[in-house]
Design an enzyme around this catalytic site. Sequence first.
Site, PDB file in Angstrom:
ATOM      1  N   GLY A  10       0.831  -1.208   0.000  1.00  0.00           N
ATOM      2  CA  GLY A  10       0.000   0.000   0.000  1.00  0.00           C
ATOM      3  C   GLY A  10       0.857   1.246   0.000  1.00  0.00           C
ATOM      4  N   ARG A  78       5.053 -15.466  -5.185  1.00  0.00           N
ATOM      5  CA  ARG A  78       3.672 -15.969  -5.359  1.00  0.00           C
ATOM      6  C   ARG A  78       3.010 -15.138  -6.450  1.00  0.00           C
ATOM      7  NH1 ARG A  78       1.740 -16.369   0.904  1.00  0.00           N
ATOM      8  NH2 ARG A  78      -0.110 -17.224  -0.050  1.00  0.00           N
ATOM      9  N   GLY A 114       6.416  -2.162   3.302  1.00  0.00           N
ATOM     10  CA  GLY A 114       6.038  -2.560   4.658  1.00  0.00           C
ATOM     11  C   GLY A 114       6.436  -4.002   4.924  1.00  0.00           C
ATOM     12  N   ASP A 115       5.762  -4.633   5.885  1.00  0.00           N
ATOM     13  CA  ASP A 115       6.188  -5.974   6.303  1.00  0.00           C
ATOM     14  C   ASP A 115       6.243  -6.965   5.143  1.00  0.00           C
ATOM     15  OD1 ASP A 115       3.454  -5.813   6.088  1.00  0.00           O
ATOM     16  OD2 ASP A 115       3.008  -6.851   7.962  1.00  0.00           O
ATOM     17  N   THR A 137       5.052   2.299   6.094  1.00  0.00           N
ATOM     18  CA  THR A 137       3.646   1.938   6.296  1.00  0.00           C
ATOM     19  C   THR A 137       3.004   2.979   7.191  1.00  0.00           C
ATOM     20  OG1 THR A 137       2.068   0.464   7.386  1.00  0.00           O
ATOM     21  CG2 THR A 137       4.320   0.274   8.118  1.00  0.00           C
ATOM     22  N   ASP A 139       0.751   2.227   9.046  1.00  0.00           N
ATOM     23  CA  ASP A 139       0.353   1.485  10.254  1.00  0.00           C
ATOM     24  C   ASP A 139       1.412   1.500  11.362  1.00  0.00           C
ATOM     25  OD1 ASP A 139      -1.912   0.863   8.859  1.00  0.00           O
ATOM     26  OD2 ASP A 139      -1.467  -1.264   8.601  1.00  0.00           O
ATOM     27  N   ASP A 141       3.788  -0.556  11.974  1.00  0.00           N
ATOM     28  CA  ASP A 141       3.898  -1.846  12.662  1.00  0.00           C
ATOM     29  C   ASP A 141       5.155  -2.638  12.292  1.00  0.00           C
ATOM     30  OD1 ASP A 141       3.135  -2.457  10.097  1.00  0.00           O
ATOM     31  OD2 ASP A 141       1.350  -3.592  10.616  1.00  0.00           O
ATOM     32  N   MET A 181      -7.489   2.971   9.903  1.00  0.00           N
ATOM     33  CA  MET A 181      -6.654   1.858   9.451  1.00  0.00           C
ATOM     34  C   MET A 181      -5.773   1.340  10.587  1.00  0.00           C
ATOM     35  SD  MET A 181      -5.633   2.536   5.499  1.00  0.00           S
ATOM     36  CE  MET A 181      -6.823   2.151   4.205  1.00  0.00           C
ATOM     37  N   ARG A 183      -4.343  -2.748  10.573  1.00  0.00           N
ATOM     38  CA  ARG A 183      -4.750  -4.166  10.499  1.00  0.00           C
ATOM     39  C   ARG A 183      -4.397  -4.925  11.764  1.00  0.00           C
ATOM     40  NH1 ARG A 183      -5.194  -6.272   5.218  1.00  0.00           N
ATOM     41  NH2 ARG A 183      -4.902  -8.359   6.052  1.00  0.00           N
ATOM     42  N   ARG A 277     -23.863   7.131  14.621  1.00  0.00           N
ATOM     43  CA  ARG A 277     -23.463   7.099  13.209  1.00  0.00           C
ATOM     44  C   ARG A 277     -22.035   6.566  13.132  1.00  0.00           C
ATOM     45  NH1 ARG A 277     -28.121   8.216  12.536  1.00  0.00           N
ATOM     46  NH2 ARG A 277     -29.002   9.938  11.327  1.00  0.00           N
ATOM     47  N   LEU A 284      -8.251   7.886   2.840  1.00  0.00           N
ATOM     48  CA  LEU A 284      -7.854   9.285   3.091  1.00  0.00           C
ATOM     49  C   LEU A 284      -6.587   9.315   3.939  1.00  0.00           C
ATOM     50  CD1 LEU A 284     -11.226  11.072   3.930  1.00  0.00           C
ATOM     51  CD2 LEU A 284      -9.709  11.538   2.000  1.00  0.00           C
ATOM     52  N   GLN A 285      -6.443   8.280   4.807  1.00  0.00           N
ATOM     53  CA  GLN A 285      -5.268   8.236   5.685  1.00  0.00           C
ATOM     54  C   GLN A 285      -3.984   7.959   4.912  1.00  0.00           C
ATOM     55  OE1 GLN A 285      -6.705   5.866   9.483  1.00  0.00           O
ATOM     56  NE2 GLN A 285      -8.027   5.476   7.742  1.00  0.00           N
TER      57      GLN A 285
END
Length: 359
Positions: A10, A78, A114-115, A137, A139, A141, A181, A183, A277, A284-285
Amino acid sequence: MRIAISTGGGDAPGLNAVIRAVVLAAHQRGWQCYGIRRGFGGLLGNDGIMTLNTAAVRGITHLGGTILGTTNRGNPFRWPTAQPDGSMQEVDRSADLVAAFRASGFDALVSIGGDGSLKIAHDLWIQGMPVVGVPKTIDNDVVGTLVTFGFDSAVTTATEAIDKLHTTAESHDRVMVVELMGRDAGWIALNSAVSASADVVLLPEIPFDIVKVCDAIRHREATGRHYSIVVVAEGARPRGGETQLVERRTVGTVDRIGGIGGRVAAAIAERTGKETRSLVLGHLQRGGSPTTFDRLLALRFGAAAVRAIAEATYGVMVAYTPPTISTVPLADVIGRTKHVPLDSDTIQTARDIGISFGD
Ligand code: F6P
């Protein structure tokens, strides 16, 4: 020296700044740079290779996205390949990739990802490719680095969004649930929830109890605050429950997770009777310009990657280990996730200022 650069997985704000720093630092040494289009597609498919001279990277530090394109369906180990019967199967094309890399006369690869991409970089290094990884990333992480670039930009976007939810939530006496976001790790949710004064934050690291979430909202109601903001990381899950999947992995794709925000909102409405809501902040992030912090970090990472190549240090990832940028072996990084530590000062701060984790 001929340096190849690839961006995989991403996108994240700051990718272009890394590319620019690699190209300019290489240029200073009289080296040439080339961009592999769309992950590794440029060496395995039809996407091609871009010449990255100084003109190609002019004025891109502040631009989001990646001028090289990226994909999260581009694992050369893969590789989705059409079979004679029309079906798709994952085929190991790593040997083809190494051969194409050599045939192109490349001396080193800077793999920004990322990872997943860093694992690919590691495995390519094992196959003899001289690789330096750059951790990316939103994230945050990836282990081995205090932060990844892209994270600060994502937190800034999320914080601004939560700030805006406050005014509308308060005007309507509503509960607003926002899914962010993250994961496997709740860094974006935690940092933005604390910074934007959310009332509840749900993280993958702390399975939640919906009863406790509703208790926090009722407590606010009882003390005269008729609105609440609930921040939910997409990887959050109820105690004893599963992470919410939107789509199960098929050939060449990764599992898509999400939808927990909507579920939490429905449960809150049902249990408290409050009008509730939900919204998903989503990509957007990942979009827009990198913050100053991310630009500088990305530029430092890119320049450090070139210094590693100059020292012939391969099989490593550049890392933010304040006050310096260092290198860590990719082998120490892959297959691991940097979770928010449960004893983190930010979690303690959140608890001290009255934010509930629903636990
Ligand atoms: O890994 C970064 C990330 O932003 C995750 O938080 C999120 O689950 C994923 O990317 C979404 O990716 P896609 O672009 O495939 O929807």
